[in-house]
Enzyme design. Structure first.
Site, PDB file in Angstrom:
ATOM      1  N   LEU A 137     100.101  11.460  49.509  1.00  0.00           N
ATOM      2  CA  LEU A 137     100.429  13.511  48.977  1.00  0.00           C
ATOM      3  C   LEU A 137      99.105  14.041  49.836  1.00  0.00           C
ATOM      4  O   LEU A 137      98.328  13.533  50.136  1.00  0.00           O
ATOM      5  CB  LEU A 137     100.320  13.080  48.020  1.00  0.00           C
ATOM      6  N   HIS A 171     101.603  19.244  49.368  1.00  0.00           N
ATOM      7  CA  HIS A 171     102.463  18.526  48.012  1.00  0.00           C
ATOM      8  C   HIS A 171     101.911  19.114  46.835  1.00  0.00           C
ATOM      9  O   HIS A 171     102.863  19.743  45.654  1.00  0.00           O
ATOM     10  CB  HIS A 171     102.322  17.018  47.883  1.00  0.00           C
TER      11      HIS A 171
HETATM   12  P1  AMP Z   1     107.763  14.548  51.193  1.00  0.00           P
HETATM   13  O1  AMP Z   1     107.005  13.795  50.984  1.00  0.00           O
HETATM   14  O2  AMP Z   1     107.843  14.625  52.585  1.00  0.00           O
HETATM   15  O3  AMP Z   1     109.034  13.976  51.032  1.00  0.00           O
HETATM   16  O4  AMP Z   1     107.718  16.183  50.795  1.00  0.00           O
HETATM   17  C1  AMP Z   1     107.707  16.341  49.343  1.00  0.00           C
HETATM   18  C2  AMP Z   1     108.230  17.950  49.152  1.00  0.00           C
HETATM   19  O5  AMP Z   1     106.756  18.396  49.644  1.00  0.00           O
HETATM   20  C3  AMP Z   1     108.677  18.961  49.538  1.00  0.00           C
HETATM   21  O6  AMP Z   1     109.756  19.344  49.247  1.00  0.00           O
HETATM   22  C4  AMP Z   1     108.251  18.805  50.422  1.00  0.00           C
HETATM   23  O7  AMP Z   1     108.953  20.453  51.300  1.00  0.00           O
HETATM   24  C5  AMP Z   1     106.780  19.621  50.579  1.00  0.00           C
HETATM   25  N1  AMP Z   1     105.937  19.781  51.413  1.00  0.00           N
HETATM   26  C6  AMP Z   1     106.011  18.995  52.170  1.00  0.00           C
HETATM   27  N2  AMP Z   1     105.453  19.378  52.979  1.00  0.00           N
HETATM   28  C7  AMP Z   1     105.116  20.415  52.728  1.00  0.00           C
HETATM   29  C8  AMP Z   1     103.407  21.756  53.042  1.00  0.00           C
HETATM   30  N3  AMP Z   1     103.169  21.591  54.337  1.00  0.00           N
HETATM   31  N4  AMP Z   1     104.041  22.344  52.878  1.00  0.00           N
HETATM   32  C9  AMP Z   1     104.696  22.743  50.985  1.00  0.00           C
HETATM   33  N5  AMP Z   1     105.491  22.039  50.584  1.00  0.00           N
HETATM   34  C10 AMP Z   1     105.289  20.811  51.531  1.00  0.00           C
END
Ligand code: AMP
Length: 293
Positions: free
Chosen positions: A36, A40
């Site tokens: 995280l 997140h």
């Molecule tokens: P992940 O853990 O990378 O699969 O991401 C989980 C959620 O967090 C997804 O909806 C991503 O689009 C979101 N997310 C990942 N990086 C960012 C970021 N830098 N800013 C906003 N949301 C993010």
């Protein structure tokens, strides 16, 4: 601050959610793969604002990784994530299932969601089957939690559009909310994969955001020669040391090809490029305030 519940089984998570439902509380789900970061946690904050209770799931989903991708290497930092979730104070339950819990018949024998052509373009062209895997796992989480709202980040823009499409087409009764991209001070979009960058690559990485910015500036100024714009963005990134997968200008709502008469607010620029071991993705709406959901 409420007590953080940690559940690793579907039955346990369902019991927790049932208790909330019994007192008419609404539920928002934030699906993640863990490790995280501020991105997140900003989604958890949005979820907190939209519902009475927040479930954040952490699951590194095997079906969305292709052969030779980083499924094994993907950072798994559950202890740190648990502390971060506790400190955030916006999360009621962490759902941290093992693979068998989500795929009870095994990954090979799993019922899968197959996305139409939108799943094979942009990132889907370079990562065959990736968005089928994403849709498959999100459908499962929506069935397990049955949230009122599910929250995604605009960082993974194509993923958001794909989930929207799946939810509409499978007529799943959930509201989708999207949160803005959280960035490092130099503009690099936060991502668990940024840790694969060496110091030298990390110094180059913000060039992806900068290049997308130059492209959105040109679109805002009225340029509509999309091929020219993506060629010059590509050249810029090549020269900086990236191996570019794509830089494309698309229609923001559907991710379809734009027609050249589009208003700036209808357009989005998306890019994906390798820097060493990290495949970085980023995107920018030409009109900064437009959010597609
Ligand atoms: P992940 O853990 O990378 O699969 O991401 C989980 C959620 O967090 C997804 O909806 C991503 O689009 C979101 N997310 C990942 N990086 C960012 C970021 N830098 N800013 C906003 N949301 C993010």
């Amino acid at each position: 601050m409420s007590q953080l519940v940690i559940e690793s089984t579907v039955a346990g998570l369902r019991r927790t959610v049932d208790e909330w439902r019994a007192s008419n509380q609404t539920v928002a789900l934030v699906p993640t793969m863990g490790n995280l970061h501020r991105g997140h946690l900003s989604l958890a904050r949005l979820a907190f604002d939209l519902a009475d209770r927040v479930v954040l799931s952490i699951f590194v989903n095997p079906t969305q990784f292709g052969a030779g991708e980083d499924y094994t290497a993907y950072p798994r930092t559950l202890d740190k994530d648990t502390s971060a979730a506790r400190v955030a104070g916006t999360i009621d339950a962490l759902f941290v299932p093992e693979v068998d819990e989500i795929y009870p018949f095994g990954v090979e024998q799993a019922v899968q969601v197959k996305m139409p052509s939108i799943g094979r373009e942009l990132c889907g062209a370079a990562r065959p089957g990736h968005f089928d895997g994403v849709a498959t796992v999100v459908a499962r989480f929506l069935n397990i939690v049955v949230p009122d709202t599910v929250v995604f980040g605009l960082k993974d823009y194509q993923q958001l559009i794909i989930i929207k499409r799946m939810v509409e087409d499978l007529q799943i009764g959930v509201r989708i909310a999207a949160g803005p991209i959280e960035r490092e001070p130099d503009g690099l979009a936060m991502s668990s994969r940024n840790r694969y960058l060496t110091d030298r690559e990390r110094a180059i990485a913000p060039e992806l955001h900068r290049t997308l910015r130059l492209t959105t500036d040109a679109l805002r100024d009225g340029e509509r020669d999309f091929a020219l714009l993506s060629d010059s963005a590509r050249t810029r990134l090549d020269e900086a040391g990236f191996k570019v997968d794509y830089v494309e200008i698309r229609e923001a709502r559907s991710l379809g090809k734009p027609n050249g008469r589009d208003a700036p607010e209808d357009l989005i620029v998306l890019g994906a490029a390798w820097l060493g071991k990290a495949r970085l993705i980023d995107n920018l709406n030409v009109s900064p305030d437009s959010i597609p959901v």
